[in-house]
Motif scaffolding. Structure first.
Motif, short mmCIF file in Angstrom:
data_model
loop_
_atom_site.label_atom_id
_atom_site.label_comp_id
_atom_site.label_asym_id
_atom_site.label_seq_id
_atom_site.Cartn_x
_atom_site.Cartn_y
_atom_site.Cartn_z
N THR A 115 84.48 -3.66 59.79
CA THR A 115 83.53 -3.02 58.67
C THR A 115 84.75 -1.98 58.03
N PRO A 116 84.88 -2.23 56.50
CA PRO A 116 85.70 -1.62 55.81
C PRO A 116 85.45 -0.12 55.69
N PRO A 117 86.41 0.85 55.77
CA PRO A 117 86.45 2.18 55.84
C PRO A 117 85.73 2.72 54.49
N LYS A 118 85.18 4.04 54.40
CA LYS A 118 84.65 4.51 53.40
C LYS A 118 85.62 5.26 52.67
N ALA A 119 85.55 5.19 51.42
CA ALA A 119 86.70 5.93 50.47
C ALA A 119 85.85 6.65 49.35
N THR A 120 86.54 7.61 48.71
CA THR A 120 85.84 8.14 47.64
C THR A 120 86.96 8.21 46.47
N PRO A 121 86.82 7.33 45.20
CA PRO A 121 87.58 7.22 44.39
C PRO A 121 87.42 8.63 43.48
N HIS A 122 88.63 8.87 42.85
CA HIS A 122 88.47 10.20 42.04
C HIS A 122 89.00 9.89 40.67
N LEU A 123 88.26 10.18 39.57
CA LEU A 123 88.93 9.99 38.22
C LEU A 123 89.43 11.29 37.67
N LEU A 124 90.70 11.44 37.67
CA LEU A 124 91.21 12.57 37.16
C LEU A 124 91.52 12.56 35.61
N PRO A 125 91.63 13.52 34.87
CA PRO A 125 91.89 13.67 33.32
C PRO A 125 93.25 13.96 33.36
N CYS A 126 94.32 12.94 33.79
CA CYS A 126 95.63 13.05 33.64
C CYS A 126 96.25 11.54 33.87
N ARG A 127 97.43 11.62 33.51
CA ARG A 127 98.11 10.28 33.55
C ARG A 127 99.35 10.39 34.56
N VAL A 128 99.35 9.66 35.54
CA VAL A 128 100.48 9.93 36.61
C VAL A 128 101.36 8.74 36.43
N HIS A 129 102.83 8.73 36.10
CA HIS A 129 103.47 7.64 35.81
C HIS A 129 104.16 7.03 37.03
N HIS A 130 103.24 6.78 37.90
CA HIS A 130 103.99 6.30 39.41
C HIS A 130 102.88 5.54 40.09
N ASN A 131 102.97 4.40 40.54
CA ASN A 131 102.01 3.57 41.15
C ASN A 131 102.27 3.28 42.52
N GLY A 132 103.38 3.90 43.29
CA GLY A 132 103.61 3.71 44.54
C GLY A 132 103.17 4.88 45.39
N SER A 133 103.36 4.86 46.71
CA SER A 133 102.77 5.54 47.71
C SER A 133 103.36 6.99 47.69
N ILE A 134 102.53 8.08 48.00
CA ILE A 134 102.89 9.34 47.93
C ILE A 134 102.58 10.06 49.11
N GLU A 135 102.71 9.16 50.24
CA GLU A 135 102.49 9.87 51.43
C GLU A 135 103.28 10.88 51.94
N PRO A 136 103.17 11.89 52.60
CA PRO A 136 101.72 12.42 52.76
C PRO A 136 101.02 13.12 51.40
N ILE A 137 99.83 13.03 51.49
CA ILE A 137 99.13 13.33 50.07
C ILE A 137 98.63 14.84 50.01
N GLN A 138 98.58 15.46 51.40
CA GLN A 138 98.01 16.71 51.67
C GLN A 138 98.73 17.65 50.85
N PRO A 139 100.06 17.92 50.76
CA PRO A 139 100.70 18.62 49.72
C PRO A 139 100.23 18.66 48.30
N PHE A 140 99.81 17.58 47.79
CA PHE A 140 99.46 17.36 46.59
C PHE A 140 98.02 17.43 46.08
N TRP A 141 97.19 17.21 47.16
CA TRP A 141 95.62 17.19 46.63
C TRP A 141 94.78 17.70 47.59
N GLN A 142 94.18 18.72 47.57
CA GLN A 142 93.48 19.34 48.46
C GLN A 142 92.18 19.82 47.81
N PRO A 143 91.06 18.97 47.61
CA PRO A 143 89.65 19.46 46.91
C PRO A 143 88.94 20.22 47.90
N GLU A 144 88.32 21.14 47.60
CA GLU A 144 87.61 22.03 48.24
C GLU A 144 86.07 21.71 47.80
#
Length: 167
Positions: free
Chosen positions: A18-47
């Protein structure tokens, strides 16, 4: 009917059934990077807010997120392409048709393997929440685009009644 160029398959044999659940986010910006950014917690913490929306900060800008559920009857998936191996240039002779090859002249068939599933997309707006009606609280262009695309896809893939009265 010709075979499809791409097929959507289940998870790969090395992943869970069973594939895991995910939530895609459409951000109003352009980030010129397409690789991994692990760990993500310092960069993205939605409340999550009590009204169901979310807030977060990205590069010092306050963003407001609005969850947009997928239309009924639609399934959201994150897929990875598994393309068929291409023939070596040495093997392919231009203009030569192999009559004994059953796939001769047919496009190669690839596969999309499901990595995760989702049932909503979070639309983010700068300083204000994106609204579903595109009103003054934000740009609903993506929301309207999704709704119009679903309506257009429904019309394209429907069949008229035999009496000619539409669907």
């Amino acid at each position: 009917m010709s075979p499809p160029i791409l097929t959507l398959g289940g998870p790969s044999p090395s992943s869970p059934s069973t594939p895991p659940k995910a939530t895609p986010h459409l951000l109003p910006c352009r980030v010129h990077h397409n690789g991994s950014i692990e760990p993500i917690q310092p960069f993205w913490q939605p409340e999550k807010q009590p009204d169901g929306t979310s807030t977060s900060y990205f590069r010092g800008r306050k963003l407001h997120g609005t969850p947009l559920p997928l239309p009924s009857g639609y399934r959201g998936v994150v897929a990875a392409a598994i393309l068929p191996p291409s023939k070596d240039a040495a093997e392919v002779q231009e203009g030569v048709i192999d009559l004994e090859d059953p796939n001769c002249g047919k496009p190669a068939q690839g596969r999309l393997d499901v990595q995760a599933e989702f049932d909503e997309v979070v639309m983010w707006g700068h300083e204000v929440a994106v609204t579903t009606d595109g009103g003054p609280a934000g740009d609903g262009g993506y929301v309207r685009g999704m709704e119009e695309w679903v309506a257009l896809a429904g019309e394209i893939h429907s069949y008229p009644n035999p009496d000619g009265s539409g669907k």
